[in-house]
Design a protein around this motif. Structure first.
Motif, short mmCIF file in Angstrom:
data_model
loop_
_atom_site.label_atom_id
_atom_site.label_comp_id
_atom_site.label_asym_id
_atom_site.label_seq_id
_atom_site.Cartn_x
_atom_site.Cartn_y
_atom_site.Cartn_z
N ASN A 56 0.82 -1.21 0.00
CA ASN A 56 0.00 0.00 0.00
C ASN A 56 0.86 1.27 0.00
O ASN A 56 0.55 2.24 0.70
CB ASN A 56 -0.95 -0.02 1.20
N ASN A 58 2.66 4.60 -1.66
CA ASN A 58 2.41 5.68 -2.60
C ASN A 58 3.50 5.65 -3.67
O ASN A 58 4.68 5.85 -3.38
CB ASN A 58 2.42 7.00 -1.84
N ILE A 71 -0.34 4.95 1.09
CA ILE A 71 -1.55 5.53 0.53
C ILE A 71 -2.56 5.77 1.63
O ILE A 71 -3.12 6.85 1.75
CB ILE A 71 -2.13 4.63 -0.58
N ASP A 72 -2.84 4.78 2.42
CA ASP A 72 -3.74 4.94 3.56
C ASP A 72 -2.93 4.72 4.81
O ASP A 72 -2.15 5.53 5.21
CB ASP A 72 -4.91 3.94 3.48
N THR A 73 -3.08 3.55 5.39
CA THR A 73 -2.28 3.19 6.54
C THR A 73 -1.39 2.01 6.14
O THR A 73 -1.78 1.21 5.29
CB THR A 73 -3.16 2.78 7.73
#
Length: 112
Positions: A56, A58, A71-73
């Motif tokens: 996940n 970026n 991106i999120d956690t």
């Protein structure tokens, strides 16, 4: 500014996993991955794509250092490991794992 090699190493450190585990998750050998961390092997688009999808991450951050790392956690690798273990156990041992988890939670609450 950090290099892409340093950023990849930083991802692994932030996730708290070994080079072996990280290399397995991105489908390269441990030695190849070790060479990536020290800048001996080029980080190609395929590697970037897999790292981003598996963890996940970026893509802009991994390429340029701009923005947030995740991106999120960040994924909780420990939870993934626990689920893998749970899924390998038969029914009665799954129950035992759940009960042990309850005991650990109670011990934690008692310490607070």
């Amino acid at each position: 500014m950090k290099t892409i090699y340093e950023r990849i190493k930083e991802i692994r450190a932030r996730l708290g996993i070994s080079q072996v585990e990280f290399s397995e998750r991105i489908f390269v050998s441990k030695s190849f991955y070790g060479d990536i961390e020290i800048g001996k092997k080029k980080v190609n688009d395929r590697i970037i794509f897999i790292v981003c999808k598996q963890f996940n991450v970026n893509e802009d951050w991994i390429r340029t250092g701009k923005g947030d790392m995740f991106i999120d956690t960040p994924p909780d690798i420990r939870l993934e490991k626990l689920l893998d273990i749970y899924n390998r156990l038969d029914g009665s041992l799954r129950d035992c794992l759940v009960e042990q988890s309850r005991i650990l939670l109670k011990l934690q609450k008692d310490k607070e």
